[in-house]
Motif scaffolding. Sequence first.
Motif, PDB file in Angstrom:
ATOM      1  N   GLN A  20       4.205   3.098   0.306  1.00  0.00           N
ATOM      2  CA  GLN A  20       4.887   3.608  -0.884  1.00  0.00           C
ATOM      3  C   GLN A  20       3.891   3.827  -2.018  1.00  0.00           C
ATOM      4  N   TRP A  21       2.984   2.884  -2.221  1.00  0.00           N
ATOM      5  CA  TRP A  21       1.967   2.992  -3.267  1.00  0.00           C
ATOM      6  C   TRP A  21       1.066   4.198  -3.022  1.00  0.00           C
ATOM      7  N   MET A  22       0.669   4.406  -1.787  1.00  0.00           N
ATOM      8  CA  MET A  22      -0.172   5.559  -1.459  1.00  0.00           C
ATOM      9  C   MET A  22       0.541   6.864  -1.792  1.00  0.00           C
ATOM     10  N   GLN A  23       1.792   6.974  -1.366  1.00  0.00           N
ATOM     11  CA  GLN A  23       2.530   8.222  -1.543  1.00  0.00           C
ATOM     12  C   GLN A  23       2.895   8.489  -3.003  1.00  0.00           C
ATOM     13  N   GLU A  24       3.212   7.453  -3.749  1.00  0.00           N
ATOM     14  CA  GLU A  24       3.681   7.639  -5.121  1.00  0.00           C
ATOM     15  C   GLU A  24       2.583   7.564  -6.170  1.00  0.00           C
ATOM     16  N   ILE A  25       1.504   6.841  -5.881  1.00  0.00           N
ATOM     17  CA  ILE A  25       0.488   6.597  -6.911  1.00  0.00           C
ATOM     18  C   ILE A  25      -0.898   7.089  -6.496  1.00  0.00           C
ATOM     19  N   HIS A  26      -1.433   6.532  -5.425  1.00  0.00           N
ATOM     20  CA  HIS A  26      -2.847   6.770  -5.099  1.00  0.00           C
ATOM     21  C   HIS A  26      -3.140   8.222  -4.721  1.00  0.00           C
ATOM     22  N   ILE A  27      -2.422   8.762  -3.759  1.00  0.00           N
ATOM     23  CA  ILE A  27      -2.702  10.139  -3.341  1.00  0.00           C
ATOM     24  C   ILE A  27      -2.508  11.115  -4.504  1.00  0.00           C
ATOM     25  N   VAL A  37      -8.299  20.370  -2.111  1.00  0.00           N
ATOM     26  CA  VAL A  37      -7.319  21.457  -2.061  1.00  0.00           C
ATOM     27  C   VAL A  37      -6.045  21.059  -1.329  1.00  0.00           C
ATOM     28  N   SER A  38      -6.111  20.018  -0.492  1.00  0.00           N
ATOM     29  CA  SER A  38      -4.921  19.546   0.207  1.00  0.00           C
ATOM     30  C   SER A  38      -5.165  18.147   0.730  1.00  0.00           C
ATOM     31  N   ASN A  39      -4.095  17.541   1.207  1.00  0.00           N
ATOM     32  CA  ASN A  39      -4.202  16.193   1.762  1.00  0.00           C
ATOM     33  C   ASN A  39      -3.123  15.984   2.811  1.00  0.00           C
ATOM     34  N   ARG A  40      -3.288  14.928   3.584  1.00  0.00           N
ATOM     35  CA  ARG A  40      -2.241  14.493   4.518  1.00  0.00           C
ATOM     36  C   ARG A  40      -2.416  13.007   4.753  1.00  0.00           C
ATOM     37  N   LEU A  41      -1.329  12.387   5.160  1.00  0.00           N
ATOM     38  CA  LEU A  41      -1.333  10.960   5.459  1.00  0.00           C
ATOM     39  C   LEU A  41      -0.772  10.789   6.863  1.00  0.00           C
ATOM     40  N   SER A  47      -3.322   2.411  17.792  1.00  0.00           N
ATOM     41  CA  SER A  47      -4.413   1.601  17.256  1.00  0.00           C
ATOM     42  C   SER A  47      -4.528   0.285  18.015  1.00  0.00           C
ATOM     43  N   PRO A  48      -5.745  -0.104  18.376  1.00  0.00           N
ATOM     44  CA  PRO A  48      -5.953  -1.391  19.042  1.00  0.00           C
ATOM     45  C   PRO A  48      -6.026  -2.562  18.060  1.00  0.00           C
ATOM     46  N   ASN A  49      -5.930  -2.271  16.777  1.00  0.00           N
ATOM     47  CA  ASN A  49      -6.089  -3.292  15.747  1.00  0.00           C
ATOM     48  C   ASN A  49      -4.777  -3.997  15.439  1.00  0.00           C
ATOM     49  N   GLU A  50      -4.886  -5.211  14.927  1.00  0.00           N
ATOM     50  CA  GLU A  50      -3.710  -5.891  14.390  1.00  0.00           C
ATOM     51  C   GLU A  50      -3.374  -5.247  13.054  1.00  0.00           C
ATOM     52  N   GLY A  51      -2.103  -5.209  12.713  1.00  0.00           N
ATOM     53  CA  GLY A  51      -1.674  -4.548  11.498  1.00  0.00           C
ATOM     54  C   GLY A  51      -1.324  -3.105  11.786  1.00  0.00           C
ATOM     55  N   VAL A  52      -1.188  -2.333  10.722  1.00  0.00           N
ATOM     56  CA  VAL A  52      -0.831  -0.925  10.827  1.00  0.00           C
ATOM     57  C   VAL A  52      -2.021  -0.105  10.351  1.00  0.00           C
ATOM     58  N   THR A  53      -2.347   0.949  11.086  1.00  0.00           N
ATOM     59  CA  THR A  53      -3.498   1.782  10.752  1.00  0.00           C
ATOM     60  C   THR A  53      -3.025   3.149  10.280  1.00  0.00           C
ATOM     61  N   TYR A  54      -3.548   3.566   9.128  1.00  0.00           N
ATOM     62  CA  TYR A  54      -3.246   4.870   8.543  1.00  0.00           C
ATOM     63  C   TYR A  54      -4.546   5.616   8.267  1.00  0.00           C
ATOM     64  N   CYS A  55      -4.446   6.932   8.215  1.00  0.00           N
ATOM     65  CA  CYS A  55      -5.554   7.780   7.802  1.00  0.00           C
ATOM     66  C   CYS A  55      -5.079   8.685   6.679  1.00  0.00           C
ATOM     67  N   ALA A  56      -5.727   8.587   5.546  1.00  0.00           N
ATOM     68  CA  ALA A  56      -5.496   9.520   4.445  1.00  0.00           C
ATOM     69  C   ALA A  56      -6.620  10.545   4.505  1.00  0.00           C
ATOM     70  N   GLN A  57      -6.253  11.819   4.553  1.00  0.00           N
ATOM     71  CA  GLN A  57      -7.242  12.875   4.688  1.00  0.00           C
ATOM     72  C   GLN A  57      -7.138  13.837   3.519  1.00  0.00           C
ATOM     73  N   TYR A  58      -8.305  14.201   3.000  1.00  0.00           N
ATOM     74  CA  TYR A  58      -8.390  15.095   1.851  1.00  0.00           C
ATOM     75  C   TYR A  58      -9.355  16.222   2.193  1.00  0.00           C
ATOM     76  N   ILE A  59      -9.002  17.456   1.847  1.00  0.00           N
ATOM     77  CA  ILE A  59      -9.822  18.617   2.144  1.00  0.00           C
ATOM     78  C   ILE A  59     -10.535  19.064   0.867  1.00  0.00           C
ATOM     79  N   ALA A  60     -11.873  19.098   0.939  1.00  0.00           N
ATOM     80  CA  ALA A  60     -12.698  19.593  -0.163  1.00  0.00           C
ATOM     81  C   ALA A  60     -13.281  20.943   0.236  1.00  0.00           C
ATOM     82  N   GLU A  61     -13.345  21.854  -0.713  1.00  0.00           N
ATOM     83  CA  GLU A  61     -13.885  23.179  -0.410  1.00  0.00           C
ATOM     84  C   GLU A  61     -15.384  23.153  -0.165  1.00  0.00           C
TER      85      GLU A  61
END
Length: 100
Positions: A20-27, A37-41, A47-61
């Motif tokens: 929620q913080w990523m979507q409403e504040i950080h991104i 110019v754009s982003n995606r989450l 993921s083989p890791n414990e917890g939840v894994t996310y990737c925030a991606q940002y496109i720079a020209e």
Amino acid sequence: MLLYNVTTIIEDNSADRWLQWMQEIHIPQVMQTGLFVSNRLLKVVDSPNEGVTYCAQYIAENMDNYLAYQDNFAPALLAEVNENFKNQQVSFTSLMEYIA
């Protein structure tokens, strides 16, 4: 074009609040810099890791925009992540160039 990827592994009990913080504040803060110019989450489903894994991606020209972000905005935004989710997440970054 460059793809700036931030992979985050967040503890299960903090994942909903982080998302929620990523979507409403950080991104939105990252995008307000005007350097991407754009982003995606994305959520990593195998993921083989414990917890939840996310990737925030940002496109720079171009590299100048990416470096301007790193020099002028990334330190403060990273400090905010650490302040809000101290000892609850680990992140790593990668920078990729579009070929085709």
